[in-house]
Each structure stands twice: as C-alpha cells, then as structure tokens.
Design an enzyme around this catalytic site. Structure first.
Site, PDB file in Angstrom:
ATOM      1  N   THR A  70     -49.382-121.767 -14.975  1.00 49.23           N
ATOM      2  CA  THR A  70     -50.757-121.717 -13.846  1.00 49.23           C
ATOM      3  C   THR A  70     -51.942-120.915 -13.644  1.00 49.23           C
ATOM      4  O   THR A  70     -52.809-121.218 -13.635  1.00 49.23           O
ATOM      5  CB  THR A  70     -50.322-122.709 -12.863  1.00 49.23           C
ATOM      6  OG1 THR A  70     -49.350-121.410 -12.254  1.00 49.23           O
ATOM      7  CG2 THR A  70     -49.419-124.200 -13.182  1.00 49.23           C
TER       8      THR A  70
ATOM      9  N   ARG B 175     -47.387-113.663 -11.530  1.00 56.54           N
ATOM     10  CA  ARG B 175     -48.976-115.138 -12.142  1.00 56.54           C
ATOM     11  C   ARG B 175     -47.326-115.792 -13.387  1.00 56.54           C
ATOM     12  O   ARG B 175     -46.781-115.604 -13.803  1.00 56.54           O
ATOM     13  CB  ARG B 175     -49.642-114.803 -13.416  1.00 56.54           C
ATOM     14  CG  ARG B 175     -50.612-114.256 -12.515  1.00 56.54           C
ATOM     15  CD  ARG B 175     -52.094-114.201 -13.408  1.00 56.54           C
ATOM     16  NE  ARG B 175     -51.882-114.401 -15.022  1.00 56.54           N
ATOM     17  CZ  ARG B 175     -53.010-114.709 -15.601  1.00 56.54           C
ATOM     18  NH1 ARG B 175     -54.679-114.941 -15.191  1.00 56.54           N
ATOM     19  NH2 ARG B 175     -53.325-114.743 -17.091  1.00 56.54           N
TER      20      ARG B 175
ATOM     21  N   ASP C 246     -51.951-107.757 -22.154  1.00 50.37           N
ATOM     22  CA  ASP C 246     -51.197-108.052 -21.130  1.00 50.37           C
ATOM     23  C   ASP C 246     -50.737-106.407 -20.140  1.00 50.37           C
ATOM     24  O   ASP C 246     -50.492-105.973 -21.242  1.00 50.37           O
ATOM     25  CB  ASP C 246     -50.133-109.034 -21.343  1.00 50.37           C
ATOM     26  CG  ASP C 246     -49.174-108.879 -20.102  1.00 50.37           C
ATOM     27  OD1 ASP C 246     -48.834-107.692 -19.331  1.00 50.37           O
ATOM     28  OD2 ASP C 246     -48.538-109.879 -19.131  1.00 50.37           O
TER      29      ASP C 246
ATOM     30  N   ASP D 253     -47.039-105.362 -19.967  1.00 49.23           N
ATOM     31  CA  ASP D 253     -46.752-105.435 -21.028  1.00 49.23           C
ATOM     32  C   ASP D 253     -46.541-104.140 -21.858  1.00 49.23           C
ATOM     33  O   ASP D 253     -46.037-103.619 -22.671  1.00 49.23           O
ATOM     34  CB  ASP D 253     -46.493-107.440 -22.187  1.00 49.23           C
ATOM     35  CG  ASP D 253     -46.371-108.222 -21.534  1.00 49.23           C
ATOM     36  OD1 ASP D 253     -45.234-107.874 -20.269  1.00 49.23           O
ATOM     37  OD2 ASP D 253     -46.201-108.969 -22.228  1.00 49.23           O
TER      38      ASP D 253
HETATM   39  C1  PRP Z   1     -51.292-109.855 -14.158  1.00 46.02           C
HETATM   40  C2  PRP Z   1     -52.195-108.126 -13.529  1.00 46.02           C
HETATM   41  C3  PRP Z   1     -52.621-108.797 -12.250  1.00 46.02           C
HETATM   42  C4  PRP Z   1     -53.503-110.120 -12.262  1.00 46.02           C
HETATM   43  C5  PRP Z   1     -53.973-110.641 -12.601  1.00 46.02           C
HETATM   44  O1  PRP Z   1     -50.480-109.451 -13.212  1.00 46.02           O
HETATM   45  O2  PRP Z   1     -50.659-107.081 -13.328  1.00 46.02           O
HETATM   46  O3  PRP Z   1     -51.310-108.877 -10.787  1.00 46.02           O
HETATM   47  O4  PRP Z   1     -52.144-110.640 -13.567  1.00 46.02           O
HETATM   48  O5  PRP Z   1     -53.818-112.212 -12.498  1.00 46.02           O
HETATM   49  P1  PRP Z   1     -54.673-113.315 -11.551  1.00 46.02           P
HETATM   50  O6  PRP Z   1     -56.419-112.078 -11.927  1.00 46.02           O
HETATM   51  O7  PRP Z   1     -55.154-114.277 -12.761  1.00 46.02           O
HETATM   52  O8  PRP Z   1     -54.572-113.764 -11.253  1.00 46.02           O
HETATM   53  P2  PRP Z   1     -48.736-110.420 -13.716  1.00 46.02           P
HETATM   54  O9  PRP Z   1     -48.998-111.522 -12.514  1.00 46.02           O
HETATM   55  O10 PRP Z   1     -49.350-110.915 -15.108  1.00 46.02           O
HETATM   56  O11 PRP Z   1     -47.364-109.545 -13.870  1.00 46.02           O
HETATM   57  P3  PRP Z   1     -47.006-108.168 -13.743  1.00 46.02           P
HETATM   58  O12 PRP Z   1     -47.284-106.984 -13.542  1.00 46.02           O
HETATM   59  O13 PRP Z   1     -45.620-108.419 -13.051  1.00 46.02           O
HETATM   60  O14 PRP Z   1     -47.066-108.186 -15.201  1.00 46.02           O
HETATM   61  N1  URA Z   2     -53.070-110.346 -16.731  1.00 45.23           N
HETATM   62  C1  URA Z   2     -53.396-109.094 -17.634  1.00 45.23           C
HETATM   63  O1  URA Z   2     -52.477-108.175 -18.054  1.00 45.23           O
HETATM   64  N2  URA Z   2     -53.818-109.033 -18.832  1.00 45.23           N
HETATM   65  C2  URA Z   2     -55.372-109.999 -18.501  1.00 45.23           C
HETATM   66  O2  URA Z   2     -56.018-110.280 -19.043  1.00 45.23           O
HETATM   67  C3  URA Z   2     -55.246-111.282 -17.453  1.00 45.23           C
HETATM   68  C4  URA Z   2     -54.047-111.150 -16.768  1.00 45.23           C
END
Ligand code: PRP
Ligand code: URA
Length: 206
Positions: A106, A102, A197, A200
C-alpha cells in the site's frame, strides 16, 4: 519559497553517482554523507547567531557565534545515513529518532519507534532521504510538531512532486531541502528516476 533544490554543481555530481545502480553500498554511504552536508548547510542558513568578541593574534574583533539550538531527527532506517554529517557539522545537536516503514503493497507508512529530545526551543531538521508519496514525511513532521517542534525543515536527498505536494498540503509553508526534484512515482510508489530503495542501497540489504 518552501522547496529549495540545491543545484550546486558538486551536489548534482554526487547525486548522479548516488543514482547510478552500480554504486556499491560503501561508496553510496560516503556520497550520501557528502550530499547531506551540502543540504544541511543550506537548510541551516536561517540559524540565529549572536555577536562574540574575540582576540585574533592581530587585534580584538567581534565575530558571530551560533545562538540557536539544533535538533536532528532521522527517519529510520534510511535517514540514519544522513545523521553523521549533521553531528560532525553541529557537535551540540540534539538527536531524536522516528521509526517508520512503508507497507510494500500500500506504500502507507506505519510507525514502530520514536524518541525525542526537547524540541520546542530548537530548530528541528527531519532527515529522510526519499520524499516519495510524502506519507512518511507528513507523519514524521506531525509527530515532531506534537512533541513541541515549532521551527522545522525537511531534508531529503530526492523528492517527487507528489511528495512535495502532500507535505505542503499537510504542513503548509514547511521548507523542504533536496538535491533532486524528480519526475514522479512509478506504480509501486518508487521515485522516477530516483535511485531505488535507499535503505537497501545504504545497508546492502538487496
Ligand atoms: C523509505 C524512505 C522514506 C519512505 C518514503 O523508507 O526512507 O521513509 O520510504 O516514502 P513515502 O514518501 O512514500 O512515505 P522505507 O519505508 O522503505 O523504510 P526503510 O528506511 O526502513 O528502508
Ligand atoms: N523509498 C525509497 O527508498 N525509494 C523510493 O523511491 C521511494 C521510497
């Protein structure tokens, strides 16, 4: 009913400790695996079986053997934390990967990697712990369908109503398995109360 909230007391206990902000990454990873096991057992309830004749020490009897292929596709990076329990439960599972990230401003997800096994003849589980806006999950399910998946389910640790609604709009009828159906999203599109997150917390990248 497409939204399945696993409300087993152990699932809710584990989810509560996952949410707790003082839970360190090593414990967080273990709790994620325990909860994923419970979600995946529910999500695979529909797997086909066939009769299998076996001999117990007492007599010949007919049991059931899994007869339907399974694929699991974690959405990188956070979905990786959900993969190990699936491989443990289903050693013959075929694994694919989707890399989605993400944009921090945005909240729109962009794809950076994908690799798929044959999906057309396998029940396919999409693993992503957070269903927030639903943008990532909707994108991931579209890719899985484009690559042949016909029978699919989404497995998420926590889901926001906005994400569930979006997924149902884009992919009507898709089954969603989650342990937490939360209040909503904050202005930065994080799930409330959520758990922060996920990636993280899983990998200690604060
Ligand atoms: C997080 C999570 C999902 C996404 C959900 O990933 O693991 O893939 O956000 O958000 P959405 O429903 O609004 O699309 P992130 O983009 O933070 O990446 P990461 O897993 O690499 O930390
Ligand atoms: N991705 C995350 O890791 N946490 C949230 O709450 C939303 C998106």
């Amino acid at each position: 009913m497409p939204l399945h909230v696993v409300d087993h007391p152990l699932a809710q206990h584990v989810l509560t400790h996952l949410r707790e902000k003082s839970t360190p990454p090593a414990v967080f990873r273990d709790l994620c695996e325990t909860l994923t096991t419970m979600l995946v057992i529910e999500a695979t309830r529909c797997l086909a079986t066939r009769p299998l004749e076996i001999e117990t020490p007492i007599k010949v009897t007919t049991g059931q053997s899994l007869s339907e292929g399974l694929a699991a596709v974690p959405v990188l990076r956070a979905g990786l934390g959900m993969l190990e329990p699936v491989v443990q439960l289903f050693p013959d599972v075929a694994v694919g990967y989707i890399g989605l990230e993400r944009d921090e401003e945005t909240a729109i997800a962009r794809i950076y990697y994908s690799k798929f096994p044959e999906l057309s003849n396998r029940f396919t589980l999409c693993l992503d712990p957070m269903l927030a806006t639903g943008g990532s999950a909707a994108h991931a399910i579209s890719l899985l369908k484009e690559h042949g998946a016909k029978k699919l389910a989404m497995v998420s640790i926590v889901a926001a109503p906005e994400g569930v609604q979006k997924l149902e709009e884009v992919h009507p009828g898709i089954d969603i398995y989650t342990a937490g159906y939360d209040e909503g999203l904050n202005p930065k599109a994080y799930i409330v109360p959520g758990l922060g997150d996920f990636g993280d917390r899983l990998y200690g990248t604060f």
